[in-house]
Motif scaffolding. Structure first.
Motif, short mmCIF file in Angstrom:
data_model
loop_
_atom_site.label_atom_id
_atom_site.label_comp_id
_atom_site.label_asym_id
_atom_site.label_seq_id
_atom_site.Cartn_x
_atom_site.Cartn_y
_atom_site.Cartn_z
N GLN A 234 -6.81 48.93 36.64
CA GLN A 234 -6.29 50.25 36.12
C GLN A 234 -7.06 51.32 36.39
O GLN A 234 -6.38 52.42 36.79
CB GLN A 234 -5.86 49.97 34.37
N MET A 235 -8.24 51.29 36.05
CA MET A 235 -9.24 52.62 36.22
C MET A 235 -9.21 52.95 37.62
O MET A 235 -9.18 54.07 38.09
CB MET A 235 -10.68 52.25 35.78
N ARG A 236 -9.28 51.90 38.59
CA ARG A 236 -9.34 52.48 40.04
C ARG A 236 -7.85 52.78 40.61
O ARG A 236 -7.75 53.71 41.29
CB ARG A 236 -9.59 50.92 40.74
N ARG A 237 -6.92 52.33 39.76
CA ARG A 237 -5.46 52.55 40.24
C ARG A 237 -5.19 54.11 39.86
O ARG A 237 -4.62 54.95 40.45
CB ARG A 237 -4.38 52.03 39.71
N PHE A 238 -5.90 54.52 38.80
CA PHE A 238 -5.52 55.71 38.22
C PHE A 238 -6.69 57.03 38.85
O PHE A 238 -6.57 58.04 38.58
CB PHE A 238 -5.92 56.09 36.71
N GLY A 239 -7.26 56.43 39.66
CA GLY A 239 -8.24 57.36 40.50
C GLY A 239 -9.79 57.69 40.26
O GLY A 239 -10.22 58.50 40.46
N ALA A 240 -10.12 56.55 39.62
CA ALA A 240 -11.69 56.68 39.25
C ALA A 240 -12.69 56.65 40.39
O ALA A 240 -12.29 55.88 41.34
CB ALA A 240 -12.20 55.64 38.32
N ARG A 264 -5.95 61.76 33.52
CA ARG A 264 -4.83 60.78 34.19
C ARG A 264 -5.54 59.23 33.49
O ARG A 264 -4.68 58.48 33.34
CB ARG A 264 -4.93 60.79 35.56
N ILE A 265 -6.73 59.11 33.60
CA ILE A 265 -7.44 57.83 33.22
C ILE A 265 -7.22 57.59 31.89
O ILE A 265 -6.93 56.45 31.41
CB ILE A 265 -8.65 57.77 34.09
N ARG A 270 -4.73 54.65 27.24
CA ARG A 270 -4.49 54.49 26.10
C ARG A 270 -3.31 53.59 25.67
O ARG A 270 -3.43 53.03 24.54
CB ARG A 270 -4.30 55.83 25.39
N GLY A 271 -2.32 53.39 26.44
CA GLY A 271 -1.30 52.69 26.27
C GLY A 271 -1.67 51.09 26.43
O GLY A 271 -0.78 50.02 26.15
N PHE A 272 -2.76 50.93 27.09
CA PHE A 272 -2.98 49.38 27.67
C PHE A 272 -4.37 49.05 27.03
O PHE A 272 -4.49 47.79 27.23
CB PHE A 272 -3.55 49.93 28.99
N CYS A 273 -5.13 50.01 26.34
CA CYS A 273 -6.38 49.31 25.62
C CYS A 273 -6.54 49.77 24.38
O CYS A 273 -6.21 50.60 23.90
CB CYS A 273 -7.58 49.79 26.59
N ASP A 274 -7.36 49.05 23.53
CA ASP A 274 -7.49 49.47 22.27
C ASP A 274 -8.43 50.56 21.93
O ASP A 274 -7.97 51.33 21.18
CB ASP A 274 -8.05 47.88 21.71
#
Length: 289
Positions: A234-240, A264-265, A270-274
């Motif tokens: 997910q982090m890679r997908r959001f542009g890290a 963006r990351i 936030r909706g994916f992780c605790d």
């Protein structure tokens, strides 16, 4: 008398394991740096000769299992201190996250009690004491950025890495560091290039820092917990610019330089992780002032 001390988290820009030592520990080479996510330690002098831990976090032990308790106990025994202390730990660093929260609490307790109990110890002396408590405590006494060798207690200072944002995400799981090391096949790992990372940091080369992140414990934890791999993706997908697990995990961090990508990351996770945090690198070492 009361004293407040900050206990910042650390991340590993590079973590390598060279071999298992005869004493049962692993010989490591780690590049660590402190970040602006910190627990708050309040030390209050007690008239009674005792150590009392206070915390509202149910995962923080209030007895000898607590590393801050062990730090106070070590100083009391080593220097024959007859005063007591109440240690209040206000947690912001997630527990069992690969961010050295407990080790940093112990290091902050060592630095704070050195002042509160007027022991007159240097940072080097406190770091030596810290090595008796846990492998990351010596680094946490100093803070800043460093190469840690041996089992983590041999510290070589490095300059601060290039300025950037660090976005951390911790899934709702805990990871046992001992279990991860137990499962690690030292003969079958691909070693990160520690010397290249050191050069990149010294030359303030952000792209080369990103290109040389690595953690040999990652594969073990990813196999045990597939959700850690999902966070990385997910982090890679959001542009890290770079993504890595810190320590034995399960926290994963992304680094970026641009505010827009950080947002963006952060928002995407936030909706994916605790637990998700966006913080800066600290870079500078602690002082005894």
């Amino acid at each position: 008398m009361k004293l407040l001390v900050k206990a910042p988290a650390k991340i590993n820009l590079s973590l390598d394991v060279l071999y298992k030592r005869p004493d049962g520990f692993h010989e490591v080479e780690m590049i660590m740096t402190t970040i602006d996510l910190a627990d708050r330690i309040e030390l209050s002098l007690l008239n009674q000769d005792k150590i009392h831990i206070l915390s509202h976090n149910r995962y923080v032990p209030d007895d000898q299992r607590n590393l801050a308790y062990q730090a106070a106990q070590l100083l009391k025994h080593r220097f024959n201190v007859k005063k007591g202390v109440e240690i209040t730990i206000e947690k912001s660093i997630p527990v069992a996250a690969g961010l050295a929260g407990g080790s940093s609490d112990a290091a902050a307790t060592l630095r704070g009690l050195n002042k509160l109990w007027d022991l007159g110890l240097t940072l080097d002396e406190l770091a030596d004491l810290g090595s008796e408590i846990g492998s990351d405590v010596s680094f946490c006494v100093y803070g800043g950025t460093a190469l840690a060798q041996g089992r983590g207690e041999i510290i070589r200072r490095l300059p601060a890495p290039p300025t950037c944002w660090v976005i951390l995400a911790k899934p709702f799981i805990g990871v046992s560091t001992a279990d991860v090391y137990r499962r690690l096949d030292v003969n079958g790992i691909k070693h990160p290039n520690t010397s290249e990372m050191i050069k990149a940091i010294k030359e303030n080369d952000y792209q080369r820092v990103c290109g040389n992140v690595g953690n040999v414990l990652e594969e073990v934890t990813l196999n045990l917990h597939p959700e850690v791999a999902q966070i990385k993706e997910q982090m890679r997908r959001f542009g890290a610019d770079a993504v890595l697990m810190s320590g034995s995990g399960p926290t994963v961090f992304a680094i970026v330089q641009h505010d827009s990508r950080m947002h963006r990351i952060y928002n995407g996770l936030r909706g994916f992780c605790d637990q998700v945090f966006a913080v800066r690198l600290l870079g500078e070492r602690h002082t005894l002032d």
